[in-house]
Design a protein around this motif. Structure first.
Motif, mmCIF file in Angstrom:
data_model
loop_
_atom_site.group_PDB
_atom_site.id
_atom_site.type_symbol
_atom_site.label_atom_id
_atom_site.label_comp_id
_atom_site.label_asym_id
_atom_site.label_seq_id
_atom_site.Cartn_x
_atom_site.Cartn_y
_atom_site.Cartn_z
ATOM 1 N N LYS A 59 0.813 -1.205 0.000
ATOM 2 C CA LYS A 59 0.000 0.000 0.000
ATOM 3 C C LYS A 59 0.852 1.263 0.000
ATOM 4 O O LYS A 59 0.408 2.310 -0.471
ATOM 5 N N ASN A 60 2.060 1.172 0.516
ATOM 6 C CA ASN A 60 2.904 2.355 0.514
ATOM 7 C C ASN A 60 3.340 2.764 -0.882
ATOM 8 O O ASN A 60 3.554 3.948 -1.147
ATOM 9 N N TYR A 61 3.468 1.812 -1.779
ATOM 10 C CA TYR A 61 4.077 2.092 -3.075
ATOM 11 C C TYR A 61 3.173 1.837 -4.286
ATOM 12 O O TYR A 61 3.416 2.415 -5.348
ATOM 13 N N SER A 62 2.208 0.961 -4.186
ATOM 14 C CA SER A 62 1.516 0.456 -5.369
ATOM 15 C C SER A 62 0.345 1.354 -5.776
ATOM 16 O O SER A 62 -0.798 1.154 -5.356
ATOM 17 N N SER A 63 0.639 2.320 -6.629
ATOM 18 C CA SER A 63 -0.404 3.225 -7.111
ATOM 19 C C SER A 63 -1.439 2.493 -7.954
ATOM 20 O O SER A 63 -2.630 2.817 -7.918
ATOM 21 N N TRP A 64 -1.003 1.505 -8.724
ATOM 22 C CA TRP A 64 -1.944 0.744 -9.546
ATOM 23 C C TRP A 64 -2.946 0.002 -8.681
ATOM 24 O O TRP A 64 -4.127 -0.090 -9.023
ATOM 25 N N SER A 65 -2.486 -0.536 -7.554
ATOM 26 C CA SER A 65 -3.389 -1.266 -6.657
ATOM 27 C C SER A 65 -4.410 -0.337 -6.011
ATOM 28 O O SER A 65 -5.561 -0.729 -5.772
ATOM 29 N N LEU A 66 -3.982 0.880 -5.702
ATOM 30 C CA LEU A 66 -4.863 1.822 -5.014
ATOM 31 C C LEU A 66 -6.114 2.138 -5.826
ATOM 32 O O LEU A 66 -7.203 2.272 -5.264
ATOM 33 N N ARG A 67 -5.993 2.237 -7.129
ATOM 34 C CA ARG A 67 -7.108 2.716 -7.947
ATOM 35 C C ARG A 67 -8.370 1.854 -7.816
ATOM 36 O O ARG A 67 -9.428 2.362 -7.429
ATOM 37 N N PHE A 89 1.905 10.297 -18.482
ATOM 38 C CA PHE A 89 2.599 10.951 -17.384
ATOM 39 C C PHE A 89 3.790 10.142 -16.878
ATOM 40 O O PHE A 89 4.003 9.980 -15.666
ATOM 41 N N GLN A 90 4.569 9.637 -17.826
ATOM 42 C CA GLN A 90 5.704 8.781 -17.474
ATOM 43 C C GLN A 90 6.771 9.521 -16.685
ATOM 44 O O GLN A 90 7.428 8.929 -15.808
ATOM 45 N N HIS A 91 6.980 10.787 -16.975
ATOM 46 C CA HIS A 91 8.011 11.541 -16.247
ATOM 47 C C HIS A 91 7.624 11.693 -14.771
ATOM 48 O O HIS A 91 8.471 11.563 -13.881
ATOM 49 N N LEU A 92 6.358 11.959 -14.520
ATOM 50 C CA LEU A 92 5.883 12.041 -13.136
ATOM 51 C C LEU A 92 6.063 10.703 -12.437
ATOM 52 O O LEU A 92 6.548 10.643 -11.297
ATOM 53 N N ARG A 93 5.690 9.624 -13.096
ATOM 54 C CA ARG A 93 5.806 8.299 -12.500
ATOM 55 C C ARG A 93 7.258 7.972 -12.152
ATOM 56 O O ARG A 93 7.545 7.420 -11.085
ATOM 57 N N SER A 138 7.707 8.832 -7.634
ATOM 58 C CA SER A 138 7.020 7.578 -7.339
ATOM 59 C C SER A 138 6.193 7.715 -6.065
ATOM 60 O O SER A 138 6.500 8.508 -5.171
ATOM 61 N N MET A 139 5.107 6.928 -5.992
ATOM 62 C CA MET A 139 4.241 7.006 -4.824
ATOM 63 C C MET A 139 4.940 6.425 -3.606
ATOM 64 O O MET A 139 5.521 5.335 -3.659
ATOM 65 N N ASN A 140 4.887 7.159 -2.515
ATOM 66 C CA ASN A 140 5.473 6.711 -1.259
ATOM 67 C C ASN A 140 4.716 7.429 -0.152
ATOM 68 O O ASN A 140 5.018 8.574 0.179
ATOM 69 N N CYS A 141 3.721 6.752 0.412
ATOM 70 C CA CYS A 141 2.826 7.386 1.387
ATOM 71 C C CYS A 141 3.524 7.782 2.678
ATOM 72 O O CYS A 141 3.095 8.707 3.368
ATOM 73 N N PHE A 181 -6.945 9.321 -10.219
ATOM 74 C CA PHE A 181 -6.065 10.441 -9.892
ATOM 75 C C PHE A 181 -5.680 10.477 -8.413
ATOM 76 O O PHE A 181 -4.843 11.286 -8.015
ATOM 77 N N ALA A 182 -6.258 9.606 -7.592
ATOM 78 C CA ALA A 182 -5.923 9.595 -6.168
ATOM 79 C C ALA A 182 -4.428 9.371 -5.909
ATOM 80 O O ALA A 182 -3.843 10.047 -5.052
ATOM 81 N N PRO A 183 -3.745 8.439 -6.612
ATOM 82 C CA PRO A 183 -2.305 8.298 -6.384
ATOM 83 C C PRO A 183 -1.517 9.549 -6.727
ATOM 84 O O PRO A 183 -0.465 9.810 -6.124
ATOM 85 N N VAL A 184 -2.004 10.338 -7.679
ATOM 86 C CA VAL A 184 -1.342 11.598 -8.006
ATOM 87 C C VAL A 184 -1.457 12.569 -6.842
ATOM 88 O O VAL A 184 -0.496 13.282 -6.508
ATOM 89 N N VAL A 185 -2.623 12.614 -6.218
ATOM 90 C CA VAL A 185 -2.789 13.454 -5.032
ATOM 91 C C VAL A 185 -1.757 13.082 -3.971
ATOM 92 O O VAL A 185 -1.104 13.957 -3.373
ATOM 93 N N LEU A 186 -1.568 11.793 -3.746
ATOM 94 C CA LEU A 186 -0.586 11.354 -2.750
ATOM 95 C C LEU A 186 0.828 11.728 -3.162
ATOM 96 O O LEU A 186 1.651 12.108 -2.318
#
Length: 224
Positions: free
Chosen positions: A11-19, A107-111, A115-118, A167-172
């Motif tokens: 859950k800390n890292y997986s933006s794909w799972s969060l959606r 949005f590959q540059h953002l990814r 990277s997502m890290n809560c 877009f929730a992972p982007v918010v994080l």
């Protein structure tokens, strides 16, 4: 109806799972979850037990195996058609699908750079000119959706939809990297962050002990 099971990563890292997780939680779909820590020696074998694609998330339902976050959400929209997965208005629905697909594939540059890290705070890091272009495009999507379709509530298309889950992972990410936002985008980000389901995800992420080195950065701000 038989039970749904969602296979997710950390859950800390997986933006794909969060959606899909957030979409299901927010719309009240009951499911079981199985979390497989990523980038461990046995992770590929564990994931492959559920899907030949070897990636999370994965939804199991009846005899169906659905992988890919967007495919999962579309399957759920067909399985639970009375729930508000997409906007009712045709034009809004088409736009919601378009921006969800853009988020899904772009949005590959953002990814790569944010990277997502809560659990982390990396203010000022990762903000390359290419990332800024991604941020500008994302905030323009948010502004246009809110101004054109966001009547009745504070989500992109009024009520919560799959587009908000995407877009929730982007918010994080924006919180982790302290991205400065215009007032419309900031209000929208706060709306997403305030969701009890998203807060549940964040709290669970903070309790995880696994560390994926490639998603960790120095907490020192760039240029200092």
């Amino acid at each position: 109806m038989s039970e749904l099971t969602l296979i997710i990563g950390n859950k800390n890292y997986s933006s794909w799972s969060l959606r899909p997780w957030l979409a299901m939680k927010q719309l009240g779909v009951e499911f079981q979850e199985i979390c497989i820590p990523l980038y461990t020696p046995d992770a590929p074998a564990k994931i492959s037990q559920y899907s030949p694609a070897g990636k999370v998330p994965i939804l199991l339902h009846d005899q169906q195996t659905i992988w890919d976050s967007l495919a999962i959400c579309e399957y759920l929209a067909e399985t639970f058609p009375t729930l508000h997965w997409w906007p009712e208005d045709k034009s809004a629905r088409a736009t919601a699908r378009a921006v969800s697909c853009e988020m899904h594939s772009g949005f590959q540059h953002l990814r790569q750079n944010m990277s997502m890290n809560c659990r982390a705070k990396y203010p000022g890091q990762g903000l390359t000119p290419e990332v800024q272009k991604d941020i500008d495009r994302i905030t323009k999507i948010w502004q246009d959706a809110r101004q054109n379709f966001g009547v009745g509530d504070n989500f992109l298309f009024g009520q919560f939809t799959i587009a908000d889950a995407f877009f929730a992972p982007v918010v994080l990410r924006f919180i982790t990297y302290d991205v400065q936002l215009d007032h419309i985008s900031q209000d929208y980000a706060q709306t997403i962050l305030a969701l009890p389901a998203l807060q549940e995800w964040i709290e669970a992420a903070k309790q995880e002990t696994e560390v994926i080195p490639q998603y960790e950065k120095s907490s020192k701000k760039v240029g200092t």
